[in-house]
Design a protein around this motif. Structure first.
Motif, PDB file in Angstrom:
ATOM      1  N   ALA A 147     -43.707 -47.932 -49.027  1.00 25.19           N
ATOM      2  CA  ALA A 147     -44.245 -46.574 -49.133  1.00 25.19           C
ATOM      3  C   ALA A 147     -43.122 -45.585 -49.403  1.00 25.19           C
ATOM      4  O   ALA A 147     -42.048 -45.657 -48.795  1.00 25.19           O
ATOM      5  N   GLU A 148     -43.369 -44.647 -50.346  1.00 23.06           N
ATOM      6  CA  GLU A 148     -42.371 -43.656 -50.727  1.00 23.06           C
ATOM      7  C   GLU A 148     -43.009 -42.272 -50.750  1.00 23.06           C
ATOM      8  O   GLU A 148     -44.166 -42.133 -51.148  1.00 23.06           O
ATOM      9  N   THR A 149     -42.257 -41.255 -50.350  1.00 23.79           N
ATOM     10  CA  THR A 149     -42.710 -39.870 -50.378  1.00 23.79           C
ATOM     11  C   THR A 149     -41.884 -39.093 -51.384  1.00 23.79           C
ATOM     12  O   THR A 149     -40.649 -39.064 -51.284  1.00 23.79           O
ATOM     13  N   TRP A 150     -42.565 -38.460 -52.355  1.00 25.12           N
ATOM     14  CA  TRP A 150     -41.901 -37.678 -53.405  1.00 25.12           C
ATOM     15  C   TRP A 150     -42.301 -36.224 -53.295  1.00 25.12           C
ATOM     16  O   TRP A 150     -43.380 -35.894 -52.789  1.00 25.12           O
TER      17      TRP A 150
ATOM     18  N   LEU B 287     -37.890 -43.014 -48.190  1.00 21.68           N
ATOM     19  CA  LEU B 287     -38.047 -44.331 -48.785  1.00 21.68           C
ATOM     20  C   LEU B 287     -37.188 -45.315 -48.014  1.00 21.68           C
ATOM     21  O   LEU B 287     -36.229 -44.936 -47.331  1.00 21.68           O
ATOM     22  N   SER B 288     -37.542 -46.577 -48.129  1.00 23.46           N
ATOM     23  CA  SER B 288     -36.821 -47.611 -47.395  1.00 23.46           C
ATOM     24  C   SER B 288     -35.463 -47.872 -48.051  1.00 23.46           C
ATOM     25  O   SER B 288     -35.250 -47.588 -49.233  1.00 23.46           O
ATOM     26  N   THR B 289     -34.561 -48.443 -47.275  1.00 26.07           N
ATOM     27  CA  THR B 289     -33.231 -48.751 -47.791  1.00 26.07           C
ATOM     28  C   THR B 289     -33.299 -49.755 -48.927  1.00 26.07           C
ATOM     29  O   THR B 289     -32.520 -49.686 -49.891  1.00 26.07           O
ATOM     30  N   ALA B 290     -34.243 -50.680 -48.859  1.00 26.35           N
ATOM     31  CA  ALA B 290     -34.363 -51.704 -49.899  1.00 26.35           C
ATOM     32  C   ALA B 290     -34.786 -51.100 -51.238  1.00 26.35           C
ATOM     33  O   ALA B 290     -34.464 -51.647 -52.295  1.00 26.35           O
ATOM     34  N   ASP B 291     -35.516 -49.979 -51.203  1.00 25.20           N
ATOM     35  CA  ASP B 291     -35.989 -49.358 -52.442  1.00 25.20           C
ATOM     36  C   ASP B 291     -34.985 -48.379 -53.033  1.00 25.20           C
ATOM     37  O   ASP B 291     -35.195 -47.887 -54.155  1.00 25.20           O
TER      38      ASP B 291
END
Length: 265
Positions: A93-96, A160-164
Motif C-alpha cells: 500500500a502506498e499513499t501519494w 510507502l514500505s522500504t521494499a517499494d
C-alpha cells in the motif's frame, strides 16, 4: 606485467557492467500522446518543468522522488490539477499526494478533490485531483488568496514500505481551468502577475535543460484588470431599474386630478 594488464582489463569491464546500476535516479523522460507536451519533471521549485494548461505532461520516476511542474493561472479562473501515477505490478500500500504553491511559494489549499489518496497493495494506479479556489485579481497583503501568476505542483509519495522505495513509476499531469465570469471579479488588480524567478525549458541545442527566467503565460495573455462581464450586468440592471421607475410613475399618476374634482371651465 602481462598479468597486470589482464587484471586491469577485467576490472575495467566489471566497472562498465556495473555502471547502469549506479545511474542517476532523477526523473527520466516519459511518453506523452500530446505533441509538444513535457516528458520530464523537475526535482525542485527552481527546476520545475513548465506546463501549459490542457497539456498532458508525463515523466518516469522512482517512488520517493519529488516531482515539480509549473503552470500559469489568470484572474477569474479556477484551476484544476489532475495527476495519475502508474504503479509497478507488485507493491505494498502506498499513499501519494499533490501540493500546489503560488509564485510566492505559499501552499494553496484545495477547494475540493482527492489531494491525498492511498493505493492498495498491487493496485495498478492512483489518481489525484486538486480544485483550487478562484484566482483573484487583487487581495489584501495579509490574505492567502490565490493571485494571478505561476503556480507549482509537487507530486510525491508520503507513505510507502522500504521494499517499494526506488521502484519505477510513470506519472501524468494535466492542468485545466474554468472561467468563473464576473461573479468572481473584484475591484483592483496587480500591476504584474506573480512570476517565479527561475524555471527550466527544453533546449534542443543543449544537452541539459537550462535554468531561465520563466515567461509562460495563459494562451490569451494576462487579463487581470478593471473590466469584467459584471459591468454588463450592472448596466443592464440600471436600464431595467430606470424603465421600471418610468412604468411605475405612469401607472400611479393616472389623469393627474383627484376623483370628484369639478372639470376645468
Amino acid at each position: 606485467m602481462r598479468a597486470l594488464r589482464v587484471l586491469s582489463a577485467a576490472l575495467l569491464a566489471l566497472g562498465l557492467a556495473a555502471a547502469p546500476a549506479a545511474a542517476d535516479s532523477s526523473p527520466s523522460p516519459g511518453e506523452s500522446e500530446d505533441t509538444g507536451a513535457p516528458t520530464r519533471a523537475g526535482t525542485s521549485f527552481r527546476t520545475a518543468t513548465e506546463v501549459e494548461q490542457g497539456q498532458a505532461a508525463t515523466a518516469r520516476a522512482s517512488t520517493g522522488d519529488y516531482l515539480y511542474w509549473s503552470f500559469p493561472a489568470d484572474a477569474g479562473r479556477r484551476p484544476t490539477v489532475h495527476a495519475t501515477v502508474k504503479l509497478p505490478e507488485s507493491h505494498a500500500a502506498e499513499t501519494w499526494q499533490i501540493d500546489v504553491y503560488d509564485g510566492l511559494r505559499r501552499r494553496q489549499a484545495c477547494q475540493y478533490g482527492a489531494q491525498t489518496r492511498t493505493a492498495g497493495a498491487n493496485a495498478p494506479s492512483v489518481e489525484l485531483d486538486c480544485v483550487l479556489r478562484t484566482v483573484r485579481a487583487w487581495s489584501e497583503p495579509w490574505a492567502n488568496d490565490p493571485l494571478p501568476g505561476t503556480y507549482y505542483v509537487r507530486l510525491t509519495a508520503l507513505r510507502l514500505s522500504t521494499a517499494d522505495l526506488g521502484q519505477a513509476v510513470e506519472t501524468e499531469l494535466r492542468v485545466e481551468s474554468k472561467d468563473m465570469g464576473g461573479a468572481a471579479a473584484v475591484d483592483g488588480a496587480l500591476s504584474e502577475p506573480l512570476m517565479p524567478g527561475i524555471a527550466t525549458r527544453a533546449d534542443k541545442d543543449e544537452e541539459e535543460d537550462p535554468a531561465v527566467l520563466a515567461d509562460l503565460e495563459p494562451e490569451d495573455g494576462w487579463t487581470s484588470g478593471w473590466w469584467s462581464d459584471r459591468w454588463i450586468w450592472t448596466a443592464a440592471g440600471g436600464v431595467l431599474a430606470a424603465l421600471a421607475g418610468v412604468a411605475g410613475y405612469r401607472l400611479t399618476r393616472g389623469s393627474g386630478r383627484p376623483p370628484g374634482a369639478p372639470p376645468h371651465v
